[in-house]
Scaffold this motif. Sequence first.
Motif, PDB file in Angstrom:
ATOM      1  N   ASP A  71       0.998  -1.371   0.034  1.00 41.33           N
ATOM      2  CA  ASP A  71      -0.068  -0.158  -0.117  1.00 41.33           C
ATOM      3  C   ASP A  71       0.824   1.075  -0.028  1.00 41.33           C
ATOM      4  O   ASP A  71       0.575   2.325  -0.742  1.00 41.33           O
ATOM      5  N   ASP A  72       2.025   1.312   0.953  1.00 48.38           N
ATOM      6  CA  ASP A  72       2.791   2.261   0.824  1.00 48.38           C
ATOM      7  C   ASP A  72       3.400   2.617  -0.675  1.00 48.38           C
ATOM      8  O   ASP A  72       3.708   3.757  -1.091  1.00 48.38           O
ATOM      9  N   GLN A  73       3.956   1.408  -1.258  1.00 45.76           N
ATOM     10  CA  GLN A  73       4.547   1.449  -2.561  1.00 45.76           C
ATOM     11  C   GLN A  73       3.562   2.063  -3.554  1.00 45.76           C
ATOM     12  O   GLN A  73       4.035   3.017  -4.329  1.00 45.76           O
ATOM     13  N   ILE A  74       2.253   1.611  -3.355  1.00 46.92           N
ATOM     14  CA  ILE A  74       1.226   2.500  -4.339  1.00 46.92           C
ATOM     15  C   ILE A  74       1.071   3.754  -4.261  1.00 46.92           C
ATOM     16  O   ILE A  74       1.048   4.407  -5.137  1.00 46.92           O
ATOM     17  N   ARG A  75       0.878   3.887  -2.950  1.00 48.30           N
ATOM     18  CA  ARG A  75       0.911   5.438  -2.751  1.00 48.30           C
ATOM     19  C   ARG A  75       1.787   6.338  -3.049  1.00 48.30           C
ATOM     20  O   ARG A  75       1.750   7.403  -3.934  1.00 48.30           O
ATOM     21  N   THR A  76       3.149   5.758  -2.980  1.00 46.87           N
ATOM     22  CA  THR A  76       4.177   6.638  -3.498  1.00 46.87           C
ATOM     23  C   THR A  76       4.286   6.447  -5.007  1.00 46.87           C
ATOM     24  O   THR A  76       4.807   7.727  -5.872  1.00 46.87           O
ATOM     25  N   LEU A  77       4.046   5.557  -5.715  1.00 50.43           N
ATOM     26  CA  LEU A  77       3.736   5.451  -7.110  1.00 50.43           C
ATOM     27  C   LEU A  77       2.922   6.407  -7.559  1.00 50.43           C
ATOM     28  O   LEU A  77       3.018   7.160  -8.807  1.00 50.43           O
ATOM     29  N   GLU A  88       1.879   9.224  -6.144  1.00 45.60           N
ATOM     30  CA  GLU A  88       2.566  10.599  -5.968  1.00 45.60           C
ATOM     31  C   GLU A  88       3.450  10.790  -7.191  1.00 45.60           C
ATOM     32  O   GLU A  88       3.525  11.937  -7.774  1.00 45.60           O
ATOM     33  N   ARG A  89       4.161  10.025  -7.452  1.00 43.74           N
ATOM     34  CA  ARG A  89       5.302   9.968  -8.404  1.00 43.74           C
ATOM     35  C   ARG A  89       4.429  10.451  -9.865  1.00 43.74           C
ATOM     36  O   ARG A  89       4.913  11.326 -10.795  1.00 43.74           O
ATOM     37  N   ARG A  90       3.475   9.687 -10.099  1.00 41.36           N
ATOM     38  CA  ARG A  90       2.734   9.605 -11.308  1.00 41.36           C
ATOM     39  C   ARG A  90       2.183  11.005 -11.543  1.00 41.36           C
ATOM     40  O   ARG A  90       2.113  11.516 -12.553  1.00 41.36           O
ATOM     41  N   ALA A  91       1.653  11.409 -10.454  1.00 43.79           N
ATOM     42  CA  ALA A  91       0.903  12.779 -10.360  1.00 43.79           C
ATOM     43  C   ALA A  91       2.000  13.949 -10.542  1.00 43.79           C
ATOM     44  O   ALA A  91       1.767  14.920 -11.496  1.00 43.79           O
ATOM     45  N   GLU A  92       3.420  13.832 -10.094  1.00 43.45           N
ATOM     46  CA  GLU A  92       4.237  14.686 -10.366  1.00 43.45           C
ATOM     47  C   GLU A  92       4.690  14.708 -11.837  1.00 43.45           C
ATOM     48  O   GLU A  92       4.740  15.715 -12.484  1.00 43.45           O
ATOM     49  N   VAL A  93       4.768  13.599 -12.364  1.00 40.33           N
ATOM     50  CA  VAL A  93       5.140  13.198 -13.891  1.00 40.33           C
ATOM     51  C   VAL A  93       3.993  13.947 -14.822  1.00 40.33           C
ATOM     52  O   VAL A  93       4.444  14.756 -15.800  1.00 40.33           O
ATOM     53  N   LEU A 110       4.345  16.882 -17.285  1.00 39.33           N
ATOM     54  CA  LEU A 110       4.163  16.794 -18.833  1.00 39.33           C
ATOM     55  C   LEU A 110       2.874  17.894 -19.107  1.00 39.33           C
ATOM     56  O   LEU A 110       3.251  18.526 -20.284  1.00 39.33           O
ATOM     57  N   ALA A 111       2.010  18.190 -18.242  1.00 41.78           N
ATOM     58  CA  ALA A 111       1.198  19.253 -18.707  1.00 41.78           C
ATOM     59  C   ALA A 111       1.838  20.602 -18.746  1.00 41.78           C
ATOM     60  O   ALA A 111       1.409  21.358 -19.573  1.00 41.78           O
ATOM     61  N   GLU A 112       2.859  20.793 -17.818  1.00 46.26           N
ATOM     62  CA  GLU A 112       3.750  22.093 -17.909  1.00 46.26           C
ATOM     63  C   GLU A 112       4.502  22.025 -19.234  1.00 46.26           C
ATOM     64  O   GLU A 112       4.590  23.292 -19.921  1.00 46.26           O
ATOM     65  N   ALA A 113       5.132  20.819 -19.436  1.00 46.11           N
ATOM     66  CA  ALA A 113       5.914  21.069 -20.846  1.00 46.11           C
ATOM     67  C   ALA A 113       5.198  20.868 -22.032  1.00 46.11           C
ATOM     68  O   ALA A 113       5.769  21.413 -23.130  1.00 46.11           O
ATOM     69  N   CYS A 114       4.275  20.430 -21.915  1.00 48.79           N
ATOM     70  CA  CYS A 114       3.309  20.210 -23.279  1.00 48.79           C
ATOM     71  C   CYS A 114       1.837  20.786 -22.894  1.00 48.79           C
ATOM     72  O   CYS A 114       1.106  19.455 -23.071  1.00 48.79           O
ATOM     73  N   PRO A 115       1.466  21.797 -23.048  1.00 49.27           N
ATOM     74  CA  PRO A 115       0.227  22.189 -22.919  1.00 49.27           C
ATOM     75  C   PRO A 115      -0.551  21.750 -23.616  1.00 49.27           C
ATOM     76  O   PRO A 115      -0.281  21.700 -24.833  1.00 49.27           O
ATOM     77  N   GLY A 116      -1.688  20.917 -23.401  1.00 48.46           N
ATOM     78  CA  GLY A 116      -2.584  20.461 -24.467  1.00 48.46           C
ATOM     79  C   GLY A 116      -2.246  19.260 -24.963  1.00 48.46           C
ATOM     80  O   GLY A 116      -2.965  18.479 -25.508  1.00 48.46           O
ATOM     81  N   CYS A 117      -0.955  18.445 -24.455  1.00 52.05           N
ATOM     82  CA  CYS A 117      -0.831  17.118 -24.698  1.00 52.05           C
ATOM     83  C   CYS A 117      -1.861  16.271 -24.137  1.00 52.05           C
ATOM     84  O   CYS A 117      -1.873  16.405 -22.753  1.00 52.05           O
ATOM     85  N   ALA A 118      -2.207  15.262 -24.664  1.00 52.46           N
ATOM     86  CA  ALA A 118      -3.118  14.288 -23.664  1.00 52.46           C
ATOM     87  C   ALA A 118      -2.320  13.269 -22.919  1.00 52.46           C
ATOM     88  O   ALA A 118      -1.419  12.782 -23.558  1.00 52.46           O
ATOM     89  N   LEU A 119      -2.744  13.243 -21.728  1.00 54.45           N
ATOM     90  CA  LEU A 119      -1.995  12.218 -20.934  1.00 54.45           C
ATOM     91  C   LEU A 119      -2.839  10.745 -21.179  1.00 54.45           C
ATOM     92  O   LEU A 119      -4.043  10.586 -20.839  1.00 54.45           O
ATOM     93  N   ARG A 120      -2.077   9.920 -21.630  1.00 50.69           N
ATOM     94  CA  ARG A 120      -2.538   8.754 -21.946  1.00 50.69           C
ATOM     95  C   ARG A 120      -2.719   7.769 -20.694  1.00 50.69           C
ATOM     96  O   ARG A 120      -1.857   7.828 -19.895  1.00 50.69           O
ATOM     97  N   THR A 121      -3.755   7.005 -20.577  1.00 49.52           N
ATOM     98  CA  THR A 121      -3.883   6.232 -19.320  1.00 49.52           C
ATOM     99  C   THR A 121      -3.844   4.777 -19.591  1.00 49.52           C
ATOM    100  O   THR A 121      -4.262   4.233 -20.864  1.00 49.52           O
ATOM    101  N   GLY A 122      -3.814   3.875 -18.664  1.00 47.25           N
ATOM    102  CA  GLY A 122      -3.909   2.618 -18.839  1.00 47.25           C
ATOM    103  C   GLY A 122      -2.781   1.798 -19.275  1.00 47.25           C
ATOM    104  O   GLY A 122      -2.863   0.634 -19.847  1.00 47.25           O
ATOM    105  N   GLY A 123      -1.741   2.618 -19.507  1.00 47.18           N
ATOM    106  CA  GLY A 123      -0.479   2.050 -19.914  1.00 47.18           C
ATOM    107  C   GLY A 123      -0.217   1.783 -21.150  1.00 47.18           C
ATOM    108  O   GLY A 123       0.673   1.077 -21.859  1.00 47.18           O
ATOM    109  N   THR A 124      -1.102   2.406 -21.949  1.00 45.84           N
ATOM    110  CA  THR A 124      -1.086   2.543 -23.358  1.00 45.84           C
ATOM    111  C   THR A 124       0.180   3.435 -23.994  1.00 45.84           C
ATOM    112  O   THR A 124       0.640   4.406 -23.210  1.00 45.84           O
TER     113      THR A 124
END
Length: 126
Positions: A94-100, A102-107, A111-125
Amino acid sequence: MRIGELARRAGVSTRALRYYEQQGLLPARRSTNGYREYEESDLKLVTEIRSLLTVGFTLEDARPFVECLRSGHGSGGACPESVEVYRRKITEIDDQIRTLLERRAEVAAQLAEACPGCALRTGGTR
């Protein structure tokens, strides 16, 4: 049975079996000629150890499960000490999931800052 047969039946190397023996997880019985001898119950111990290692437990984590089996229980998870290891491992995951997350949200924010309008793909695609 000898070490080679146990290794073959358990799907592990003889080196792994010797290591489990060295760590006190697998009994070290010797025949008169010095060969290691194992019983059918040892196959269950090795199977339990491998199963736990496969999902991220350490050999030290496996110790209560092995002791539980050695004491005659049908499952390594049947003893209170094993249940406690399960609980601790779930907390770690659970701690590892929480950390991941948080990291995902940071990345994603980077991405949103570096590439405004770039779509964030979900589901590992990709």
